[in-house]
Design an enzyme around this catalytic site. Structure first.
Site, PDB file in Angstrom:
ATOM      1  N   GLN A  79       0.869  -1.174   0.000  1.00 16.94           N
ATOM      2  CA  GLN A  79       0.000   0.000   0.000  1.00 16.94           C
ATOM      3  C   GLN A  79       0.907   1.225   0.000  1.00 16.94           C
ATOM      4  O   GLN A  79       1.396   1.638   1.053  1.00 16.94           O
ATOM      5  CB  GLN A  79      -0.912  -0.036   1.224  1.00 16.94           C
ATOM      6  CG  GLN A  79      -1.706  -1.334   1.358  1.00 16.94           C
ATOM      7  CD  GLN A  79      -2.807  -1.492   0.316  1.00 16.94           C
ATOM      8  OE1 GLN A  79      -3.630  -0.601   0.133  1.00 16.94           O
ATOM      9  NE2 GLN A  79      -2.815  -2.624  -0.391  1.00 16.94           N
ATOM     10  N   GLY A  97     -11.960   2.732   3.845  1.00 19.20           N
ATOM     11  CA  GLY A  97     -11.006   1.859   3.173  1.00 19.20           C
ATOM     12  C   GLY A  97     -10.070   2.598   2.232  1.00 19.20           C
ATOM     13  O   GLY A  97     -10.260   3.782   1.932  1.00 19.20           O
ATOM     14  N   HIS A  98      -9.108   1.865   1.716  1.00 21.25           N
ATOM     15  CA  HIS A  98      -8.096   2.476   0.847  1.00 21.25           C
ATOM     16  C   HIS A  98      -8.695   2.996  -0.452  1.00 21.25           C
ATOM     17  O   HIS A  98      -9.587   2.399  -1.020  1.00 21.25           O
ATOM     18  CB  HIS A  98      -6.929   1.539   0.557  1.00 21.25           C
ATOM     19  CG  HIS A  98      -7.265   0.191   0.046  1.00 21.25           C
ATOM     20  ND1 HIS A  98      -6.295  -0.719  -0.289  1.00 21.25           N
ATOM     21  CD2 HIS A  98      -8.436  -0.423  -0.181  1.00 21.25           C
ATOM     22  CE1 HIS A  98      -6.866  -1.818  -0.694  1.00 21.25           C
ATOM     23  NE2 HIS A  98      -8.158  -1.671  -0.640  1.00 21.25           N
ATOM     24  N   ASN A  99      -8.173   4.157  -0.862  1.00 17.89           N
ATOM     25  CA  ASN A  99      -8.533   4.763  -2.140  1.00 17.89           C
ATOM     26  C   ASN A  99      -9.953   5.296  -2.207  1.00 17.89           C
ATOM     27  O   ASN A  99     -10.451   5.596  -3.280  1.00 17.89           O
ATOM     28  CB  ASN A  99      -8.271   3.795  -3.299  1.00 17.89           C
ATOM     29  CG  ASN A  99      -6.796   3.478  -3.429  1.00 17.89           C
ATOM     30  OD1 ASN A  99      -6.347   2.376  -3.108  1.00 17.89           O
ATOM     31  ND2 ASN A  99      -6.025   4.450  -3.816  1.00 17.89           N
TER      32      ASN A  99
END
EC number: 2.3.1.191
Lengths: 365, 365, 365
Positions: B214, B255-257
């Site tokens: 990540q 969450g990511h993004n």
């Protein structure tokens, strides 16, 4: 556990109550389940289905209720402590054995802690490494602050409080005697309150959210336990209140100005929005969501994953969650749910059609 | 609040806008609800139902809208500040009084903090005990870092940022001006991404999960507020983005993004899976779950505990949660839900039967 | 990334497997998506829909499966590494580039950390500022403990464990090799267990909750990853067990005495009550709730926001969540759901009426 820590059944009864049946001079030094306990261990019977195990156990003694001991077909040679609540008795004895075995914490402030000169810390308190105690805080007798804790300005911690590592208590909050807070919990962060100050609609909206100052605190009564990473927000004007003996699990969110009644238990991942009052002796299941500004009566039970959007004025059990079923089956039902009102209309139409026919037709006459 | 901190209505209007009706030289030194305020306090009217209280209040002055002041049957002798948004005005004044009363933090680095020599900290910043600031971090003017915070390598904190105790900001993240992060929140942990690298099925499956690095960060714009123990993951390749003036409550997972649009508010316990985009001015209720890789339009409202599994392309309010009802009632309905498709089939059969009979039978003719 | 860090395709294949098609001496120094990669970057094809991009990419080389490379209409001049699982290959290479680029941590104990003299820390471990390691803890080779971590009495950390900032590991817990725990997670807090010791009903109830001592620990196997602010409770008598290669997202709650099977993944905000066993290779969706004392078979998938209240003995996908729809539509259906049993009764009545008429009436004959 060292043999020296063993204790006679007579001594147990002297300290915790109950009555010995059998050899009161028998010594036990620990606890174990009925099917695993040996002669130096104490077992307990709390569930009828294990009654047969009492007759075969090798335990040195068994905690048992007056009703259950009467059901035994044989008890010769066995030792018993008879008590109305063997499970609670077990819990108290277990805690005592743990306290005996635990390394004794040395009172005092770890050199790696920071205690503001304007804080007042009892000499019997144990302050761990990397702890911060800010000005005006009052830390009671025998309080145990584990590593990494932050106790804010003017916080009051009652006697025998135990905060586990990395807990944060914001300024002005109060914790009663014997409160336990597990690692990472946050007591007294700002409640979630913003006044909209916008003008216009859609793309031409201008303005912003204005933070509502949160000047209340959190007031936690005696004997409360709070789980790891749980968050309890401070009140906006008045305090958020947790009454005595409330037990809260991990990852629970309690919004500003809530009041949680005495003895209520709240399971993990539950969320309670602001200004909600929960009665005494309630049981809030895991992942339950409760809306803001509602009131729950005493003795309300909300089952896991249910959602409460209105006040519940009567004791009893409430539910709104479905259990998972095979995905394909669920999808079939879910598709119908989305059109339930149409289905109802079709039933209505059928009823009307049938009624009309009954009126029209001679064949029922 | 000390009398010396009282301020005239004229001075308030000079600083916060609005117009005085009554005695501009009257001094107030705090805020209180209409029914509790005294002559030295300022009250506000934000809700029509308290209009009668304005006529009886002992408050030194009342914040009121132009429309509402016209509704008063009497206002002689009363003092008012007339403003289009009394609630937001109240919030701003309350904050100012709090700032006046708060102990002044002394700029500088607490001796118990660790600041890497390769970090750059403004002289006006206040760095508390047990804080860690790693190499390459840039800490802006008047930033306040409470005890126990960890600011990772290369993090940028804008001016007037306030991080409460035990917050963690992972390497490379950026926080804009005036961002507030409450205790225990974690900004920039790894997103949840693993590539399956398995061969075979069932008991003979071999292989493992391979962690997807990540390498994005979290980019948080100005005036964002983030609640206690909330987690916002760093992006996989690009950044996770929180636009300006977003307000996020406690125990929220992002969450990511993800990208969260400006002015959007997210209530406690909500969870937003990776790569989802939420528009501006949205309101996400408590414990809402939003799937990954979906897009919500501007001005979407999702009510508490609902689940969003597909993109919502139009503004409006969306729901999928049931309110709790008595357990026995729920179970009756739930049993039917599990067989709803069969119920629909029975209705269909009835309709067919009736239609056939209508075709067959002469009695409707 | 510095040019000096570039590596040839031949070297990559030597280290990570696969086969070069094209120029094995070509050097790459980083990764990028197919549509953005340049000649010094490696791209990958994991999804059929991006196949056309492979033919136009400027990437220095493409990771591709044996099947997909056959589908290319042209591959002259292109460089490829052929591997059965390009996505996993990408992940491994990306991690290697990150490791190369990351600043090298210097082994040793930061002067601002506190390590108890009775703890055993490998010389290769990296212990950050404000870390606490208590007596009896064993810290393995190359372990990395970021700032603010608390490692309790007698904890064992395997080789290459990485704990991010402000993690708390309670006394007696064990973490296997290469375990990663993200910031703020709490391993080993007391499970939520209290014995009711009340007498009487309603307002005259007296007594209290008696805490059940939690004397088990948490036993985490190799290669587990645990998300930020997640909580895993210690067992009551036996341990809570997380088997190897389990991956757990942020803000997950795992109750005491659970066992999570190898390779299972658990998404954010899920909650698993105590004494539940989850099989191997399961996938638990975001915000799923699982009751206590149930068992899930291997290869069970529970979709997001669903609730599991009973054991699931067969592999497969399970669901109980509805997707959000426009609020007004939902309310229409929800009103019917509350009376579904009555609706069913009306259908039954219609069927009966129709059947009676069929029996009574001559018109079908």
């Amino acid at each position: 556990m060292a043999a020296g820590m063993a204790i006679t059944l007579d001594e147990l009864v002297k300290r915790f109550g109950g009555e010995v049946v059998g050899d009161g001079a028998h010594r036990v030094g620990g606890l174990a389940p009925l099917d695993k306990a040996g002669p130096a261990q104490l077992a307990f019977l709390a569930n009828q289905k294990y009654l047969p195990q009492v007759e075969t156990t090798a335990a040195g003694a068994v905690l048992i209720s007056p009703a259950d001991i009467e059901k035994l077909s044989k008890r010769d040679g066995g030792n018993f402590i008879v008590t109305p609540n063997p499970y609670a008795y077990f819990a108290r004895v277990a805690q005592a054995f743990i306290d005996l075995a635990a390394p004794k914490a040395v009172p005092g402030v770890h050199p790696g802690a920071y205690v503001d000169p304007a804080a007042k810390v009892a000499a019997s308190a144990v302050i761990g490494p990397h702890v911060t105690v800010e000005a005006g805080a009052v830390v009671g007798e025998r309080v145990k602050l584990d590593a990494g804790i932050v106790v804010g300005r003017g916080v009051t911690l009652g006697d025998d409080v135990h905060l586990y590592p990395n807990v944060t208590v914001y300024h002005g909050c109060k914790l009663g005697a014997r409160v336990i807070v597990h690692a990472g919990a946050v007591i007294g962060a700002d409640g979630f309150g913003f006044a909209p100050d916008f003008v216009g609609e859609g793309d031409s909206r201008t303005g912003t959210w204005v933070k509502i100052p949160q000047v209340g605190a959190v007031d936690i009564a005696d004997d409360v336990e709070i789980g790891a990473n749980t968050t309890i927000d401070r009140g906006a004007m008045a305090d958020t209140v947790i009454e005595h003996s409330v037990k809260i699990d991990n990852l629970v969110q309690i919004g500003h100005n809530c009041r949680i009644g005495a003895y209520t238990v709240i399971a993990g991942c539950a969320g309670i929005a602001g200004s909600t009052t929960i009665g005494k002796h309630c049981m809030i299941g895991g992942a339950v969501g409760i809306a803001g500004h509602v009131t729950l009566a005493d003795y309300v039970i909300v089952t896991a994953q249910s959602g409460v959007s209105k006040s519940l004025t009567k004791a009893g059990m409430y539910t709104s969650a479905f259990p998972a079923v095979p995905h394909a089956d669920w999808n079939k039902s879910a598709a119908v749910v989305r059109n339930l009102d149409k289905l109802r209309d079709r039933i209505k139409a059928l009823e009307t059609a049938l009624a009309e026919r009954d009126g029209d037709a001679p064949d029922k006459a």
